[in-house]
Structures are given as structure tokens and as C-alpha cells.
Design a protein around this motif. Structure first.
Motif, short mmCIF file in Angstrom:
data_model
loop_
_atom_site.label_atom_id
_atom_site.label_comp_id
_atom_site.label_asym_id
_atom_site.label_seq_id
_atom_site.Cartn_x
_atom_site.Cartn_y
_atom_site.Cartn_z
N LYS A 20 0.82 -1.22 0.00
CA LYS A 20 0.00 0.00 0.00
C LYS A 20 0.86 1.27 0.00
O LYS A 20 0.66 2.16 -0.82
CB LYS A 20 -0.92 0.01 1.24
N THR A 21 1.81 1.31 0.93
CA THR A 21 2.67 2.50 1.03
C THR A 21 3.51 2.68 -0.23
O THR A 21 3.69 3.80 -0.71
CB THR A 21 3.58 2.39 2.28
N THR A 22 4.00 1.58 -0.75
CA THR A 22 4.81 1.64 -1.99
C THR A 22 4.00 2.27 -3.12
O THR A 22 4.52 3.09 -3.88
CB THR A 22 5.29 0.22 -2.38
N LEU A 45 1.50 4.46 -2.88
CA LEU A 45 1.41 5.92 -2.66
C LEU A 45 2.73 6.61 -2.95
O LEU A 45 2.76 7.69 -3.56
CB LEU A 45 1.00 6.24 -1.21
N LYS A 46 3.82 6.00 -2.51
CA LYS A 46 5.13 6.64 -2.70
C LYS A 46 5.48 6.76 -4.19
O LYS A 46 6.12 7.73 -4.59
CB LYS A 46 6.22 5.87 -1.95
N MET A 47 5.07 5.79 -4.99
CA MET A 47 5.33 5.91 -6.43
C MET A 47 4.51 7.05 -7.03
O MET A 47 5.03 7.82 -7.84
CB MET A 47 5.01 4.59 -7.14
N GLN A 81 1.25 9.10 8.47
CA GLN A 81 0.86 8.77 9.85
C GLN A 81 1.70 9.53 10.88
O GLN A 81 1.18 9.98 11.89
CB GLN A 81 1.02 7.26 10.06
N GLN A 82 2.98 9.67 10.60
CA GLN A 82 3.90 10.27 11.58
C GLN A 82 3.79 11.80 11.59
O GLN A 82 4.59 12.47 12.22
CB GLN A 82 5.34 9.86 11.28
N ILE A 83 2.77 12.32 10.88
CA ILE A 83 2.47 13.74 10.83
C ILE A 83 3.55 14.53 10.09
O ILE A 83 3.29 15.15 9.08
CB ILE A 83 2.21 14.36 12.23
N MET A 90 -3.08 9.78 1.37
CA MET A 90 -3.08 9.77 2.84
C MET A 90 -2.69 8.39 3.32
O MET A 90 -3.35 7.40 3.02
CB MET A 90 -4.48 10.16 3.35
N ASP A 91 -1.57 8.31 4.06
CA ASP A 91 -1.04 7.02 4.49
C ASP A 91 -1.32 6.83 5.98
O ASP A 91 -0.62 7.37 6.82
CB ASP A 91 0.47 6.96 4.22
N GLU A 92 -2.35 6.07 6.28
CA GLU A 92 -2.80 5.87 7.67
C GLU A 92 -2.80 7.19 8.43
O GLU A 92 -2.18 7.30 9.49
CB GLU A 92 -1.92 4.83 8.36
P1 ADP Z 1 5.11 1.80 7.08
O1 ADP Z 1 4.43 0.48 6.78
O2 ADP Z 1 4.75 2.38 8.42
O3 ADP Z 1 5.02 2.78 5.97
P2 ADP Z 1 7.53 0.31 6.74
O4 ADP Z 1 8.09 -0.33 7.96
O5 ADP Z 1 6.80 -0.52 5.75
O6 ADP Z 1 6.66 1.54 7.22
O7 ADP Z 1 8.70 1.02 5.93
C1 ADP Z 1 9.48 2.06 6.46
C2 ADP Z 1 10.51 2.42 5.42
O8 ADP Z 1 11.39 1.32 5.20
C3 ADP Z 1 9.88 2.72 4.07
O9 ADP Z 1 10.54 3.83 3.51
C4 ADP Z 1 10.10 1.47 3.24
O10 ADP Z 1 10.31 1.81 1.88
C5 ADP Z 1 11.34 0.89 3.86
N1 ADP Z 1 11.28 -0.57 3.87
C6 ADP Z 1 10.22 -1.34 4.15
N2 ADP Z 1 10.51 -2.64 4.05
C7 ADP Z 1 11.83 -2.69 3.73
C8 ADP Z 1 12.76 -3.75 3.49
N3 ADP Z 1 12.39 -5.03 3.53
N4 ADP Z 1 14.02 -3.43 3.18
C9 ADP Z 1 14.40 -2.16 3.11
N5 ADP Z 1 13.58 -1.11 3.33
C10 ADP Z 1 12.32 -1.37 3.62
#
Ligand code: ADP
Ligand code: ADP
Length: 231
Positions: free
Chosen positions: A44-46, A48-50, A86-88, A163-165
Motif C-alpha cells: 500500500k505505502t509503496t 502511494l510513494k510511487m 501517519q507520523q504527521i 493519505m497514508d494511515e
Molecule cells: P510503514 O508500513 O509504516 O510505511 P515500513 O516499515 O513498511 O513503514 O517502511 C518504512 C521504510 O522502510 C519505508 O521507507 C520502506 O520503503 C522501507 N522498507 C520497508 N521494508 C523494507 C525492506 N524489507 N528493506 C528495506 N527497506 C524497507
């Protein structure tokens, strides 16, 4: 609207290749909230980030209102997208007013117009401008800070919000209040919103549509009542 076409992201890690988004195709119509719902690690976050260009896609395309965003420069992209995490993420050494004015100033608004906008938005979420404009983030409660996080993303009036959580770090009682406030705002603002959640109750409450993610793919995409009827 937001349209994703075969959007794919792979990460090469020491343990092999991780497919975080696997040829994702979806479209969020203008003025709708689409909830991206799914377990931790499903991509999900990936996604949004893209869209927000924080990470480059491996392949695929992203369109906003029909325009391929790869042709936009960073300023043009910023004009179209507001981002809430989420982290504001308020800048601790800036006042609330300065925080809200960052993107409008980046986009070339003069100071007077940006400041007027900051005051207008604070009032919209029930934070008396006179009391809050000159304060620093640490002087606000978590819920107040996240209200500022949301209006900061709205400051330059982008058509799209990611919006991410956004309400994940707020206690349950205040979360309900801030969700209701946000829905009331959205009823007039009509932004096109992708909203990450892992909370089914929040998804049903906030979503015009829900996209269920699993392992980088969309498993279901439908209105909340139809998702509930066909789990
Ligand atoms: P959230 O789910 O709260 O967004 P994550 O723990 O998934 O946070 O990720 C925090 C950061 O670490 C993000 O920038 C993400 O791209 C990166 N990240 C997540 N998983 C990995 C991984 N397996 N290896 C390297 N970086 C990661
Ligand atoms: P979600 O937001 O649904 O929790 P993410 O988009 O953060 O999921 O992550 C999707 C997958 O991609 C996870 O397996 C995660 O570990 C992996 N991932 C995310 N960012 C990175 C990164 N920078 N490097 C390696 N793997 C990553």
C-alpha cells in the motif's frame, strides 16, 4: 481522477527480489475516496510513494486527470498532490503558520496570500488561528498536530490527496472525531483521494470504494457495502 496502469515495483534485496506492486491497474474517479486496505507489507505505502514520486516505479504509468505524471516536473507534481503521513511530519522548528505555508510558498504564492490561507484552513478544522498560527508543533496535542498535517497537505488546494494511515496514531475517541471532521470537509472539497488503512471499520466509514491489496495485487475493488457482502 487517478489512474494506475500496470504499475510495478520490485526491490532487489539480499534475500531475493520482492515484488511490492505487481502490475497494479486501478482508477479512482474524481471526488472519491478510495481506501487501500490490506495487511502490513502488501504494498500500500509503496503504491502511494510511487504516485508521489518518493520512489520510482520499476514499470507502468500513473495518470492524474488524464495526464501522464512522468511528464511533469517536481513543482507541477506538487501542485497536483497533497500528501499526509501517519507520523504527521510537521517541521519542528517552524511555527504552525510556517508549516502550512511551505508548499504554497514553494509554488510561488506571495507571503500575504499564503498566510491568509493558513488562517482560513486552521479555522476550518476548529483551531482558532489567533491561538495557533505562532505556536510550534510540540505545543499541540497529537490530534491537533494531525489536523495541521491534513490542512498543510490541502494548503495549495491540490486536486489529489494521498493519505497514508493519516489517523493511525490518534487515540480511538479522537480518531472518530477527526474522521468525521474530515468527511465533512471532503463533502465540500471533493478531492480525489487514495487513503491507506489497515482498519476495516475505517475503510467502510471513509471509503467511496475499497481496494483490497494482497501481495502487491488488487484482489477486490468495489463499494464498501459490496465488499462486505462478498468477503
Ligand atoms: P510503514 O508500513 O509504516 O510505511 P515500513 O516499515 O513498511 O513503514 O517502511 C518504512 C521504510 O522502510 C519505508 O521507507 C520502506 O520503503 C522501507 N522498507 C520497508 N521494508 C523494507 C525492506 N524489507 N528493506 C528495506 N527497506 C524497507
Ligand atoms: P504496506 O504499506 O502495505 O505495509 P509496503 O508498501 O511498505 O507495504 O511494502 C511492500 C513490500 O515491499 C514489503 O514486502 C516490504 O518489505 C517491501 N519493501 C518496501 N520498501 C522496500 C525497500 N526500500 N527495500 C526493500 N523492500 C521494500
Amino acid at each position: 481522477m487517478i489512474r494506475l496502469e500496470n504499475l510495478t515495483k520490485t526491490f532487489d534485496t539480499p534475500n531475493g527480489t520482492v515484488v511490492a506492486a505487481d502490475k497494479v491497474n486501478m482508477e479512482v474517479p474524481s471526488g472519491e475516496i478510495c481506501i487501500l486496505l490490506g495487511p502490513s507489507g502488501c504494498g500500500k505505502t509503496t503504491a502511494l510513494k510511487m504516485i508521489n514520486r518518493l520512489i520510482p516505479p520499476s514499470s507502468g504509468k500513473i495518470f492524474i486527470n488524464g495526464e501522464d505524471t512522468s511528464g511533469l516536473n517536481d513543482i507541477e507534481l506538487r501542485r497536483k498532490i497533497g500528501y499526509v503521513i501517519q507520523q504527521i511530519g510537521l517541521f519542528p522548528n517552524m511555527t504552525i503558520e510556517e508549516n502550512i505555508c511551505v508548499v504554497p510558498r514553494l509554488l510561488g504564492w506571495d507571503l500575504k496570500r499564503a498566510r491568509a490561507r493558513a488562517a482560513e484552513l486552521l479555522a476550518l478544522v476548529g483551531l482558532e488561528p489567533r491561538l495557533f498560527l505562532k505556536r510550534y508543533p510540540k505545543e499541540l496535542s497529537g490530534g491537533q498536530q494531525q489536523r495541521v498535517g491534513v490542512i498543510r497537505a490541502l494548503a495549495a488546494d491540490p486536486p489529489v490527496m494521498l493519505m497514508d494511515e493519516p489517523f493511525g496514531a490518534i487515540d480511538p475517541i479522537n480518531r472518530e472525531i477527526i474522521q468525521d471532521e474530515f468527511l465533512k470537509m471532503q463533502a465540500t472539497l471533493k478531492k480525489t483521494i487514495m487513503f491507506v488503512s489497515h482498519d476495516i471499520d475505517e475503510a467502510v466509514k471513509m471509503g467511496d470504494k475499497i481496494a483490497i491489496f494482497r501481495a502487491g495485487k488488487i484482489e477486490q475493488y468495489d463499494a464498501p457495502d459490496r465488499i462486505l457482502a462478498h468477503p
